[in-house]
Design a protein around this motif. Structure first.
Motif, PDB file in Angstrom:
ATOM      1  N   ALA A  81       0.868  -1.205  -0.044  1.00  0.00           N
ATOM      2  CA  ALA A  81       0.212   0.163   0.206  1.00  0.00           C
ATOM      3  C   ALA A  81       0.587   1.254  -0.307  1.00  0.00           C
ATOM      4  O   ALA A  81       0.499   2.609  -1.003  1.00  0.00           O
ATOM      5  CB  ALA A  81      -1.557   0.134   1.467  1.00  0.00           C
ATOM      6  N   ALA A  82       1.652   0.749   0.415  1.00  0.00           N
ATOM      7  CA  ALA A  82       2.871   2.750   0.610  1.00  0.00           C
ATOM      8  C   ALA A  82       3.471   2.819   0.110  1.00  0.00           C
ATOM      9  O   ALA A  82       3.566   3.600  -1.066  1.00  0.00           O
ATOM     10  CB  ALA A  82       3.868   2.084   2.212  1.00  0.00           C
ATOM     11  N   ILE A  83       4.150   1.245  -1.419  1.00  0.00           N
ATOM     12  CA  ILE A  83       4.754   1.595  -2.242  1.00  0.00           C
ATOM     13  C   ILE A  83       3.504   2.495  -3.322  1.00  0.00           C
ATOM     14  O   ILE A  83       3.650   2.833  -4.120  1.00  0.00           O
ATOM     15  CB  ILE A  83       5.067   0.217  -3.101  1.00  0.00           C
ATOM     16  CG1 ILE A  83       6.536  -0.065  -2.475  1.00  0.00           C
ATOM     17  CG2 ILE A  83       5.303   0.475  -4.240  1.00  0.00           C
ATOM     18  CD1 ILE A  83       7.366  -1.631  -2.253  1.00  0.00           C
ATOM     19  N   GLY A  84       1.898   1.470  -3.190  1.00  0.00           N
ATOM     20  CA  GLY A  84       0.913   1.924  -3.755  1.00  0.00           C
ATOM     21  C   GLY A  84       1.159   3.574  -4.048  1.00  0.00           C
ATOM     22  O   GLY A  84       0.746   4.695  -5.275  1.00  0.00           O
ATOM     23  N   VAL A  85       0.938   4.418  -2.887  1.00  0.00           N
ATOM     24  CA  VAL A  85       0.216   5.547  -2.830  1.00  0.00           C
ATOM     25  C   VAL A  85       1.826   6.463  -2.913  1.00  0.00           C
ATOM     26  O   VAL A  85       1.456   7.249  -3.562  1.00  0.00           O
ATOM     27  CB  VAL A  85       0.589   6.007  -1.350  1.00  0.00           C
ATOM     28  CG1 VAL A  85       0.634   7.225  -1.033  1.00  0.00           C
ATOM     29  CG2 VAL A  85      -0.969   4.896  -0.755  1.00  0.00           C
ATOM     30  N   ILE A  86       3.386   6.224  -3.200  1.00  0.00           N
ATOM     31  CA  ILE A  86       3.893   6.633  -3.116  1.00  0.00           C
ATOM     32  C   ILE A  86       4.223   6.927  -4.895  1.00  0.00           C
ATOM     33  O   ILE A  86       4.368   7.659  -5.488  1.00  0.00           O
ATOM     34  CB  ILE A  86       5.743   6.257  -2.724  1.00  0.00           C
ATOM     35  CG1 ILE A  86       6.079   5.982  -1.207  1.00  0.00           C
ATOM     36  CG2 ILE A  86       6.738   6.654  -4.024  1.00  0.00           C
ATOM     37  CD1 ILE A  86       6.730   5.681  -0.777  1.00  0.00           C
ATOM     38  N   LEU A  87       3.594   5.183  -5.647  1.00  0.00           N
ATOM     39  CA  LEU A  87       3.755   5.786  -6.709  1.00  0.00           C
ATOM     40  C   LEU A  87       2.508   6.468  -7.168  1.00  0.00           C
ATOM     41  O   LEU A  87       3.003   6.963  -8.487  1.00  0.00           O
ATOM     42  CB  LEU A  87       3.680   4.574  -7.464  1.00  0.00           C
ATOM     43  CG  LEU A  87       5.374   3.989  -7.691  1.00  0.00           C
ATOM     44  CD1 LEU A  87       4.683   1.690  -8.074  1.00  0.00           C
ATOM     45  CD2 LEU A  87       5.842   4.310  -8.380  1.00  0.00           C
ATOM     46  N   GLY A  88       0.958   6.556  -6.542  1.00  0.00           N
ATOM     47  CA  GLY A  88       0.371   7.511  -7.499  1.00  0.00           C
ATOM     48  C   GLY A  88       0.614   8.885  -7.435  1.00  0.00           C
ATOM     49  O   GLY A  88       0.414  10.007  -7.839  1.00  0.00           O
ATOM     50  N   VAL A  89       1.539   9.613  -6.041  1.00  0.00           N
ATOM     51  CA  VAL A  89       1.562  10.686  -6.089  1.00  0.00           C
ATOM     52  C   VAL A  89       3.094  11.118  -7.091  1.00  0.00           C
ATOM     53  O   VAL A  89       2.653  12.166  -7.261  1.00  0.00           O
ATOM     54  CB  VAL A  89       2.331  11.046  -4.516  1.00  0.00           C
ATOM     55  CG1 VAL A  89       3.243  11.953  -4.943  1.00  0.00           C
ATOM     56  CG2 VAL A  89       1.096  11.040  -3.324  1.00  0.00           C
ATOM     57  N   ILE A  90       3.804   9.772  -7.261  1.00  0.00           N
ATOM     58  CA  ILE A  90       4.658  10.353  -8.170  1.00  0.00           C
ATOM     59  C   ILE A  90       3.846  10.482  -9.774  1.00  0.00           C
ATOM     60  O   ILE A  90       4.307  11.637 -10.619  1.00  0.00           O
ATOM     61  CB  ILE A  90       6.012   9.339  -8.592  1.00  0.00           C
ATOM     62  CG1 ILE A  90       6.805   9.397  -7.624  1.00  0.00           C
ATOM     63  CG2 ILE A  90       6.606   8.769  -9.988  1.00  0.00           C
ATOM     64  CD1 ILE A  90       7.812   7.808  -7.118  1.00  0.00           C
ATOM     65  N   TRP A  91       3.265   9.380 -10.052  1.00  0.00           N
ATOM     66  CA  TRP A  91       2.252   9.775 -11.168  1.00  0.00           C
ATOM     67  C   TRP A  91       1.358  11.094 -10.945  1.00  0.00           C
ATOM     68  O   TRP A  91       1.413  12.000 -12.313  1.00  0.00           O
ATOM     69  CB  TRP A  91       1.254   8.881 -11.482  1.00  0.00           C
ATOM     70  CG  TRP A  91       0.437   8.827 -12.870  1.00  0.00           C
ATOM     71  CD1 TRP A  91      -0.897   9.266 -12.771  1.00  0.00           C
ATOM     72  CD2 TRP A  91       0.938   8.557 -13.852  1.00  0.00           C
ATOM     73  NE1 TRP A  91      -1.650   8.990 -13.670  1.00  0.00           N
ATOM     74  CE2 TRP A  91       0.085   9.043 -14.404  1.00  0.00           C
ATOM     75  CE3 TRP A  91       1.933   8.319 -14.521  1.00  0.00           C
ATOM     76  CZ2 TRP A  91      -0.321   8.593 -15.731  1.00  0.00           C
ATOM     77  CZ3 TRP A  91       1.940   7.767 -15.830  1.00  0.00           C
ATOM     78  CH2 TRP A  91       1.146   8.162 -17.020  1.00  0.00           C
TER      79      TRP A  91
END
Length: 130
Positions: A69-79
């Motif tokens: 979930a943390a990696i997904g949120v980080i990738l979402g913020v980058i996107w």
């Protein structure tokens, strides 16, 4: 997982109620960005959950869900950041009405308005003036 879903639902109800703001596009864009980040976090959590089937004792590896979930949120913020920069790229590019020759002429006219004070650097033995 329940907390994340509750947070997303609360945000989806709170953000549309701010329709009194002047720019509806900004609110809609922000709402879409938050939904995208939440969906990326949920997707990461699902991927983290899927890793539990490959280990002997899944109860000892529940942290994989939170890591996903943390990696997904980080990738979402980058996107979202990348998409935001690309969306505003048109504002930064030069227009046809103000081409390079007009810029040079504008700078030639307006450089006389700049006055810089003299600055002295140095010691007793060495002096420098700019």
């Amino acid at each position: 997982m329940k907390k994340l879903i509750c947070l997303l639902l609360c945000l989806s109800f709170v953000l549309p109620s701010a329709a009194f703001a002047q720019e509806d596009d900004l609110i809609k864009s922000t709402q879409n960005d938050l939904i995208l980040i939440g969906a990326a976090g949920a997707g990461g959590a699902i991927l983290g959950l899927s890793t539990l089937s490959f280990v002997d004792k899944p109860s000892q590896h529940v942290s994989n869900i939170w890591t996903g979930a943390a990696i997904g949120v980080i990738l979402g913020v980058i996107w979202v950041a990348y998409d935001s920069v690309q969306r505003n790229q048109d504002d930064l590019t030069s227009s046809v009405d103000f081409n390079s020759s007009e810029r040079v002429a504008w700078h030639a006219e307006n450089t006389g308005n700049l006055t810089l004070p003299q600055v002295q650097y140095g010691t007793q033995f060495w002096q420098m003036t700019f």
